[in-house]
Design a protein around this motif. Structure first.
Motif, PDB file in Angstrom:
ATOM      1  N   LEU A   1       0.836  -1.199   0.000  1.00 17.77           N
ATOM      2  CA  LEU A   1       0.000   0.000   0.000  1.00 17.77           C
ATOM      3  C   LEU A   1       0.871   1.249   0.000  1.00 17.77           C
ATOM      4  O   LEU A   1       0.618   2.198  -0.749  1.00 17.77           O
ATOM      5  N   GLU A   2       1.914   1.258   0.796  1.00 17.50           N
ATOM      6  CA  GLU A   2       2.836   2.396   0.845  1.00 17.50           C
ATOM      7  C   GLU A   2       3.537   2.571  -0.507  1.00 17.50           C
ATOM      8  O   GLU A   2       3.664   3.687  -1.014  1.00 17.50           O
ATOM      9  N   ALA A   3       3.978   1.478  -1.116  1.00 11.75           N
ATOM     10  CA  ALA A   3       4.642   1.554  -2.420  1.00 11.75           C
ATOM     11  C   ALA A   3       3.684   2.107  -3.475  1.00 11.75           C
ATOM     12  O   ALA A   3       4.082   2.920  -4.320  1.00 11.75           O
ATOM     13  N   THR A   4       2.427   1.691  -3.424  1.00  9.88           N
ATOM     14  CA  THR A   4       1.426   2.180  -4.369  1.00  9.88           C
ATOM     15  C   THR A   4       1.170   3.662  -4.144  1.00  9.88           C
ATOM     16  O   THR A   4       1.059   4.440  -5.103  1.00  9.88           O
ATOM     17  N   ARG A   5       1.093   4.077  -2.886  1.00  7.71           N
ATOM     18  CA  ARG A   5       0.882   5.496  -2.565  1.00  7.71           C
ATOM     19  C   ARG A   5       2.013   6.344  -3.128  1.00  7.71           C
ATOM     20  O   ARG A   5       1.781   7.378  -3.765  1.00  7.71           O
ATOM     21  N   VAL A   6       3.245   5.902  -2.940  1.00  9.31           N
ATOM     22  CA  VAL A   6       4.403   6.636  -3.450  1.00  9.31           C
ATOM     23  C   VAL A   6       4.351   6.717  -4.976  1.00  9.31           C
ATOM     24  O   VAL A   6       4.593   7.766  -5.567  1.00  9.31           O
ATOM     25  N   LYS A   7       4.002   5.600  -5.614  1.00 10.31           N
ATOM     26  CA  LYS A   7       3.910   5.559  -7.081  1.00 10.31           C
ATOM     27  C   LYS A   7       2.843   6.539  -7.583  1.00 10.31           C
ATOM     28  O   LYS A   7       3.053   7.265  -8.551  1.00 10.31           O
ATOM     29  N   LEU A   8       1.688   6.574  -6.910  1.00  7.32           N
ATOM     30  CA  LEU A   8       0.619   7.489  -7.300  1.00  7.32           C
ATOM     31  C   LEU A   8       1.031   8.944  -7.116  1.00  7.32           C
ATOM     32  O   LEU A   8       0.755   9.793  -7.967  1.00  7.32           O
ATOM     33  N   LEU A   9       1.683   9.250  -6.003  1.00  9.00           N
ATOM     34  CA  LEU A   9       2.154  10.617  -5.761  1.00  9.00           C
ATOM     35  C   LEU A   9       3.178  11.039  -6.807  1.00  9.00           C
ATOM     36  O   LEU A   9       3.137  12.163  -7.308  1.00  9.00           O
ATOM     37  N   ASP A  10       4.103  10.144  -7.141  1.00  9.59           N
ATOM     38  CA  ASP A  10       5.095  10.440  -8.181  1.00  9.59           C
ATOM     39  C   ASP A  10       4.411  10.693  -9.522  1.00  9.59           C
ATOM     40  O   ASP A  10       4.768  11.615 -10.246  1.00  9.59           O
ATOM     41  N   SER A  11       3.434   9.865  -9.853  1.00 13.37           N
ATOM     42  CA  SER A  11       2.710  10.000 -11.111  1.00 13.37           C
ATOM     43  C   SER A  11       1.957  11.326 -11.153  1.00 13.37           C
ATOM     44  O   SER A  11       1.988  12.049 -12.149  1.00 13.37           O
ATOM     45  N   TYR A  12       1.316  11.675 -10.059  1.00 11.14           N
ATOM     46  CA  TYR A  12       0.568  12.931  -9.974  1.00 11.14           C
ATOM     47  C   TYR A  12       1.522  14.120 -10.108  1.00 11.14           C
ATOM     48  O   TYR A  12       1.254  15.059 -10.864  1.00 11.14           O
ATOM     49  N   ALA A  13       2.650  14.074  -9.409  1.00  6.58           N
ATOM     50  CA  ALA A  13       3.615  15.169  -9.452  1.00  6.58           C
ATOM     51  C   ALA A  13       4.191  15.347 -10.862  1.00  6.58           C
ATOM     52  O   ALA A  13       4.342  16.469 -11.343  1.00  6.58           O
ATOM     53  N   SER A  14       4.509  14.252 -11.542  1.00  3.55           N
ATOM     54  CA  SER A  14       5.077  14.367 -12.889  1.00  3.55           C
ATOM     55  C   SER A  14       4.037  14.904 -13.877  1.00  3.55           C
ATOM     56  O   SER A  14       4.372  15.644 -14.791  1.00  3.55           O
ATOM     57  N   ARG A  15       2.787  14.573 -13.714  1.00  5.02           N
ATOM     58  CA  ARG A  15       1.730  15.116 -14.580  1.00  5.02           C
ATOM     59  C   ARG A  15       1.554  16.600 -14.360  1.00  5.02           C
ATOM     60  O   ARG A  15       1.341  17.347 -15.298  1.00  5.02           O
ATOM     61  N   ARG A  16       1.631  17.034 -13.119  1.00  4.81           N
ATOM     62  CA  ARG A  16       1.484  18.466 -12.810  1.00  4.81           C
ATOM     63  C   ARG A  16       2.633  19.266 -13.420  1.00  4.81           C
ATOM     64  O   ARG A  16       2.419  20.372 -13.881  1.00  4.81           O
ATOM     65  N   ARG A  17       3.846  18.693 -13.392  1.00  7.38           N
ATOM     66  CA  ARG A  17       5.011  19.400 -13.965  1.00  7.38           C
ATOM     67  C   ARG A  17       4.898  19.502 -15.480  1.00  7.38           C
ATOM     68  O   ARG A  17       5.429  20.427 -16.079  1.00  7.38           O
TER      69      ARG A  17
END
Length: 151
Positions: free
Chosen positions: A132-148
């Protein structure tokens, strides 16, 4: 992030040996669908070699890979919780060798040996928390890269 927990090495030796008495060696050729989301979760595996992709059907024709598993990883945890149905699908990404465990037999052994049952549930819970933690980190990274990438 913490190191991935491996079911068999995390269990105390006595409980691991008792669990392994129920193990059956199996193999899956590359591209074999091992289980499908919504199917009956009546077993689980510990991967010995190879790679498995966990996926989620997002449209009738599109699947998204949500995790990759390899040697030592637990494949399948839905056998432990009602309604005993797979939450994801799983496919062999390469040829896979694994130990297969019948859920009914493992649950019966867990009742017979409460220490094994407690160790097993705690270890599976740790594995789920880590994923769950690994998935959360992956989602946050994905969200951050889309925003950039948005002008």
């Amino acid at each position: 992030m913490t190191k991935a927990i491996k079911l068999l090495t995390a269990l105390p030796q006595v409980q691991r040996e008792r669990l392994m008495e129920l193990a059956k060696e199996v193999s899956f050729p590359e591209d074999t669908r091992i289980f499908e989301a919504g199917g009956n979760a009546d077993r689980f595996w510990v991967i010995r070699s190879g790679a498995v992709s966990l996926d989620q059907q997002v449209t009738p024709i599109q699947r998204v890979t949500v995790a990759g598993l390899g040697a030592g990883d637990l494949l399948g945890w839905s056998w432990l919780f009602p309604p005993y149905e797979w939450d994801f699908g799983a496919v062999a990404f390469s040829p896979v060798r694994a130990y297969e465990f019948d859920a009914t037999a493992v649950l019966a052994l867990s009742v017979e040996d409460p220490l094994l049952g407690l160790s097993l549930v705690r270890t599976v819970a740790e594995i789920l928390a880590h994923r769950l933690e690994a998935t959360r980190v992956k989602l946050l990274d994905s969200y951050a890269s889309r925003r950039r990438s948005i002008p």
